[in-house]
Design a protein around this motif. Structure first.
Motif, PDB file in Angstrom:
ATOM      1  N   ASP A 160       0.816  -1.202  -0.089  1.00  0.00           N
ATOM      2  CA  ASP A 160       0.106   0.008  -0.034  1.00  0.00           C
ATOM      3  C   ASP A 160       0.930   1.196  -0.084  1.00  0.00           C
ATOM      4  OD1 ASP A 160      -2.343  -1.388   0.028  1.00  0.00           O
ATOM      5  OD2 ASP A 160      -2.521  -1.534   2.080  1.00  0.00           O
ATOM      6  N   GLN A 161       0.828   2.132  -0.984  1.00  0.00           N
ATOM      7  CA  GLN A 161       1.498   3.379  -1.063  1.00  0.00           C
ATOM      8  C   GLN A 161       0.736   4.574  -1.059  1.00  0.00           C
ATOM      9  OE1 GLN A 161       4.845   3.313  -3.850  1.00  0.00           O
ATOM     10  NE2 GLN A 161       4.488   0.926  -4.049  1.00  0.00           N
ATOM     11  N   ASP A 162      -0.724   4.268  -0.765  1.00  0.00           N
ATOM     12  CA  ASP A 162      -1.310   5.308  -0.215  1.00  0.00           C
ATOM     13  C   ASP A 162      -2.518   4.948   0.391  1.00  0.00           C
ATOM     14  OD1 ASP A 162      -3.398   4.600  -1.965  1.00  0.00           O
ATOM     15  OD2 ASP A 162      -3.057   6.055  -3.395  1.00  0.00           O
ATOM     16  N   ASP A 163      -3.549   5.691   1.125  1.00  0.00           N
ATOM     17  CA  ASP A 163      -4.604   5.037   1.815  1.00  0.00           C
ATOM     18  C   ASP A 163      -5.716   4.316   1.443  1.00  0.00           C
ATOM     19  OD1 ASP A 163      -5.611   7.501   0.841  1.00  0.00           O
ATOM     20  OD2 ASP A 163      -6.066   8.406   2.994  1.00  0.00           O
ATOM     21  N   THR A 164      -5.592   4.207  -0.111  1.00  0.00           N
ATOM     22  CA  THR A 164      -6.991   3.725  -0.803  1.00  0.00           C
ATOM     23  C   THR A 164      -6.530   2.394  -0.891  1.00  0.00           C
ATOM     24  OG1 THR A 164      -5.642   3.998  -2.666  1.00  0.00           O
ATOM     25  CG2 THR A 164      -7.244   5.785  -2.155  1.00  0.00           C
ATOM     26  N   GLY A 165      -5.656   1.676  -0.505  1.00  0.00           N
ATOM     27  CA  GLY A 165      -5.553   0.192  -0.724  1.00  0.00           C
ATOM     28  C   GLY A 165      -6.350  -0.561   0.318  1.00  0.00           C
ATOM     29  N   ALA A 166      -6.326  -0.123   1.456  1.00  0.00           N
ATOM     30  CA  ALA A 166      -7.062  -0.633   2.743  1.00  0.00           C
ATOM     31  C   ALA A 166      -8.582  -0.348   2.323  1.00  0.00           C
ATOM     32  CB  ALA A 166      -6.803  -0.215   3.774  1.00  0.00           C
ATOM     33  N   TRP A 167      -8.885   0.609   1.967  1.00  0.00           N
ATOM     34  CA  TRP A 167     -10.101   1.006   1.611  1.00  0.00           C
ATOM     35  C   TRP A 167     -10.811   0.235   0.334  1.00  0.00           C
ATOM     36  CZ3 TRP A 167     -12.754   2.841  -2.871  1.00  0.00           C
ATOM     37  CH2 TRP A 167     -13.991   3.413  -2.585  1.00  0.00           C
ATOM     38  N   ILE A 168     -10.167   0.125  -0.370  1.00  0.00           N
ATOM     39  CA  ILE A 168     -10.642  -1.062  -1.634  1.00  0.00           C
ATOM     40  C   ILE A 168     -10.621  -2.331  -1.016  1.00  0.00           C
ATOM     41  CG2 ILE A 168      -9.772  -2.101  -3.910  1.00  0.00           C
ATOM     42  CD1 ILE A 168      -8.460   0.340  -4.414  1.00  0.00           C
ATOM     43  N   ARG A 169      -9.696  -2.679  -0.226  1.00  0.00           N
ATOM     44  CA  ARG A 169     -10.158  -4.059   0.228  1.00  0.00           C
ATOM     45  C   ARG A 169     -11.069  -4.285   1.213  1.00  0.00           C
ATOM     46  NH1 ARG A 169      -4.328  -3.577   0.330  1.00  0.00           N
ATOM     47  NH2 ARG A 169      -4.264  -3.146   2.520  1.00  0.00           N
ATOM     48  N   ASN A 170     -11.710  -3.236   1.698  1.00  0.00           N
ATOM     49  CA  ASN A 170     -12.764  -3.353   2.856  1.00  0.00           C
ATOM     50  C   ASN A 170     -14.203  -3.085   2.035  1.00  0.00           C
ATOM     51  OD1 ASN A 170     -12.240  -3.533   5.790  1.00  0.00           O
ATOM     52  ND2 ASN A 170     -10.435  -2.568   4.776  1.00  0.00           N
ATOM     53  N   ASN A 171     -13.958  -2.103   1.234  1.00  0.00           N
ATOM     54  CA  ASN A 171     -15.412  -1.917   0.384  1.00  0.00           C
ATOM     55  C   ASN A 171     -15.533  -2.737  -0.893  1.00  0.00           C
ATOM     56  OD1 ASN A 171     -16.565   0.877   1.520  1.00  0.00           O
ATOM     57  ND2 ASN A 171     -14.385   1.087   1.663  1.00  0.00           N
ATOM     58  N   PHE A 172     -14.575  -3.433  -1.369  1.00  0.00           N
ATOM     59  CA  PHE A 172     -14.839  -4.157  -2.365  1.00  0.00           C
ATOM     60  C   PHE A 172     -14.042  -5.580  -2.342  1.00  0.00           C
ATOM     61  CE2 PHE A 172     -14.997  -0.206  -3.883  1.00  0.00           C
ATOM     62  CZ  PHE A 172     -16.244   0.114  -5.001  1.00  0.00           C
ATOM     63  N   PRO A 173     -14.447  -6.254  -1.198  1.00  0.00           N
ATOM     64  CA  PRO A 173     -13.735  -7.542  -0.617  1.00  0.00           C
ATOM     65  C   PRO A 173     -13.581  -8.662  -1.920  1.00  0.00           C
ATOM     66  CG  PRO A 173     -15.927  -7.326   0.385  1.00  0.00           C
ATOM     67  CD  PRO A 173     -15.657  -5.905  -0.190  1.00  0.00           C
ATOM     68  N   ASP A 174     -14.584  -8.606  -2.602  1.00  0.00           N
ATOM     69  CA  ASP A 174     -14.824  -9.713  -3.776  1.00  0.00           C
ATOM     70  C   ASP A 174     -13.700  -9.407  -4.686  1.00  0.00           C
ATOM     71  OD1 ASP A 174     -16.854 -10.708  -2.448  1.00  0.00           O
ATOM     72  OD2 ASP A 174     -18.330  -9.770  -3.833  1.00  0.00           O
ATOM     73  N   VAL A 175     -13.229  -8.496  -4.962  1.00  0.00           N
ATOM     74  CA  VAL A 175     -12.093  -8.063  -5.964  1.00  0.00           C
ATOM     75  C   VAL A 175     -10.877  -9.024  -5.568  1.00  0.00           C
ATOM     76  CG1 VAL A 175     -10.414  -6.431  -7.021  1.00  0.00           C
ATOM     77  CG2 VAL A 175     -12.943  -5.883  -6.597  1.00  0.00           C
ATOM     78  N   PHE A 176     -10.407  -9.595  -6.447  1.00  0.00           N
ATOM     79  CA  PHE A 176      -9.057 -10.694  -6.376  1.00  0.00           C
ATOM     80  C   PHE A 176      -7.979  -9.467  -6.109  1.00  0.00           C
ATOM     81  CE2 PHE A 176      -5.347 -12.374  -8.240  1.00  0.00           C
ATOM     82  CZ  PHE A 176      -5.382 -13.705  -7.871  1.00  0.00           C
ATOM     83  N   TYR A 177      -7.389  -9.338  -4.977  1.00  0.00           N
ATOM     84  CA  TYR A 177      -6.367  -8.336  -4.742  1.00  0.00           C
ATOM     85  C   TYR A 177      -5.123  -8.981  -4.229  1.00  0.00           C
ATOM     86  CZ  TYR A 177      -5.213  -3.540  -3.643  1.00  0.00           C
ATOM     87  OH  TYR A 177      -4.783  -2.282  -3.616  1.00  0.00           O
ATOM     88  N   ILE A 178      -4.176  -9.069  -4.692  1.00  0.00           N
ATOM     89  CA  ILE A 178      -2.610  -9.441  -3.974  1.00  0.00           C
ATOM     90  C   ILE A 178      -1.873  -8.256  -3.722  1.00  0.00           C
ATOM     91  CG2 ILE A 178      -0.337 -10.337  -4.481  1.00  0.00           C
ATOM     92  CD1 ILE A 178      -1.571 -12.143  -6.721  1.00  0.00           C
ATOM     93  N   ALA A 179      -1.605  -8.126  -2.185  1.00  0.00           N
ATOM     94  CA  ALA A 179      -0.813  -7.081  -1.683  1.00  0.00           C
ATOM     95  C   ALA A 179      -0.206  -7.528  -0.436  1.00  0.00           C
ATOM     96  CB  ALA A 179      -1.596  -5.913  -1.469  1.00  0.00           C
ATOM     97  N   SER A 180       1.006  -7.350  -0.207  1.00  0.00           N
ATOM     98  CA  SER A 180       1.902  -7.522   1.151  1.00  0.00           C
ATOM     99  C   SER A 180       1.358  -6.626   2.143  1.00  0.00           C
ATOM    100  CB  SER A 180       3.279  -7.365   0.892  1.00  0.00           C
ATOM    101  OG  SER A 180       3.919  -8.147   0.163  1.00  0.00           O
ATOM    102  N   ILE A 181       0.999  -7.170   3.314  1.00  0.00           N
ATOM    103  CA  ILE A 181       0.439  -6.186   4.280  1.00  0.00           C
ATOM    104  C   ILE A 181       1.609  -5.920   5.189  1.00  0.00           C
ATOM    105  CG2 ILE A 181      -1.229  -5.871   6.245  1.00  0.00           C
ATOM    106  CD1 ILE A 181      -2.516  -5.455   3.235  1.00  0.00           C
TER     107      ILE A 181
END
Length: 390
Positions: free
Chosen positions: A70-91
């Motif tokens: 995550d390089q801005d604050d939208t990554g977490a927002w995407i994963r929480n608001n669009f949980p069905d989207v296939f999303y690879i990201a180190s946390i």
């Protein structure tokens, strides 16, 4: 998030992405994010605003996101608001990029992880100068300041070399290996994949880390990079090196070969028809990739090793023996027998002796079964007729 909102017009990049998302297609749309994801967030918000929920869900089901942390604050927002989207990201903690799997591509010296494990020689500036910064394209390649190719695992993840299966991040590939952060059917039930670990033995020491899921392939993907630079400099096919072409028991292509076999049985695999397009000598290496089968960190306790026996000097033909039923066809904790056991991953690496040497892969997926619970069935002597392509 200050750049995202229903009252904020899409940027040109956001509009392009939106247009691709809503365009008719049955193919996955891969979105590789090398910086902040506010452009993606804006496009997702507009899709959600413009379409009914059922249509929005259908459109977003095609998306495959691989973000470099995550390089801005939208990554977490995407994963929480669009949980069905296939999303690879180190946390990890904010800005703590050295904790991310993707830094395994070249960050061992800069971040100080896995000392003594990865070989840094093909990331040295001297190697890059001699092998990459050459020719009309390579000469434009810059010297790195921090780590080279930090975003490139997203691209390597999609390289079609017979190793990775893009829709299965837990299988592992040049772009790393990832597992679902939420495996339940309750709660958020997110389609997010994050870091897992591989165990890689170097010398007499075994390294266990998320970084190892990428650096373990470094020699092969850097040789591949060098070969592609040489392709850009040579118009004659015969004067360049190319990847071996693998054929296992008559099955060609890059998709995994699938086998169903009884626990404890023996399988014969024949890669004799494998060849090198340049006529070079080939080296065959078969090995059991145990981590993709495991559901926990303690791989040794959960995944017994496949027996691998070479039947010829080169290793073109091998005999594979599955673990017994009590090892690979039981429930993890209760140890009760199950009819369908573990899915075991066997990897074939074929490497030529060209300059640079190139490696191709083929994954064999072996589904272990338990005939005692299936009421009989075919054993190892009939394995030839149950092998099929994925």
């Amino acid at each position: 998030m200050s750049a995202v909102g229903t009252d904020i017009p899409l940027s040109p990049g956001g509009q392009l992405l939106y247009d691709r998302i809503i365009a008719p297609s049955t193919q996955p749309l891969w979105i590789l994010c090398w910086g902040g994801t506010n452009t993606l967030a804006s496009a997702l918000l507009k899709v959600d605003d413009d379409f009914e929920p059922e249509d929005s869900k259908r459109l977003l089901s095609r998306l495959r996101v691989y973000a470099i942390s995550d390089q801005d604050d939208t990554g977490a927002w995407i994963r929480n608001n669009f949980p069905d989207v296939f999303y690879i990201a180190s946390i990890h903690g904010w800005n703590q990029y050295g904790m991310a799997a993707w830094t395994g591509i070249s960050g061992d010296k800069y971040y100080g992880f896995d000392e003594g494990g990865p070989d840094f020689s093909k990331m040295e500036k001297s190697w890059i100068k001699d092998n990459i910064q050459i020719g009309p394209l390579g000469s434009a390649y810059p010297d790195y300041l921090f780590i080279p190719e930090g975003d490139t695992p997203t691209f390597l993840y999609l390289i079609q070399n017979g190793l990775g299966v893009p829709d299965c991040p837990n299988y592992g590939s040049w772009g790393g290996r990832y597992g679902r952060t939420d495996v339940s059917a309750e709660g958020l039930n997110s389609n997010h994949y994050s870091d897992v670990v591989d165990r890689v033995k170097v010398g007499d020491k075994t390294y266990t880390s998320n970084h190892a899921t990428i650096w373990r392939w470094r020699d092969a993907f850097q040789n591949d990079f060098a070969a592609r630079i040489k392709w850009s400099m040579e118009s004659d096919f015969a004067k360049a090196n190319h990847h071996p072409v693998i054929n296992i028991s008559g099955f060609k292509g890059l998709a995994p070969a699938q086998i169903t076999a009884e626990a404890g049985s023996t399988v014969l695999l024949d890669a004799s028809a494998t060849y090198d397009p340049d006529g070079r000598k080939l080296t065959f290496k078969w090995w059991h990739y145990r981590e993709p089968t495991a559901t926990q960190w303690w791989v040794d306790a959960e995944v017994a090793e496949l027996g691998i026996k070479k039947l010829d000097d080169e290793g073109r033909k091998v005999e594979i023996t599955l673990p017994p039923p009590e090892k690979c066809a039981v429930e993890l904790m209760s140890r009760k027998p199950v009819a369908q056991g573990q899915l075991l991953h066997l990897i074939l690496e074929v490497t030529d002796d060209g300059t640079p040497s190139l490696t191709s892969y083929r994954r064999v997926l072996i589904q272990a079964t338990n005939k005692e619970l299936r009421g009989g069935g075919k054993g190892a002597d009939a394995i030839g007729d149950v092998m099929k392509q994925a």
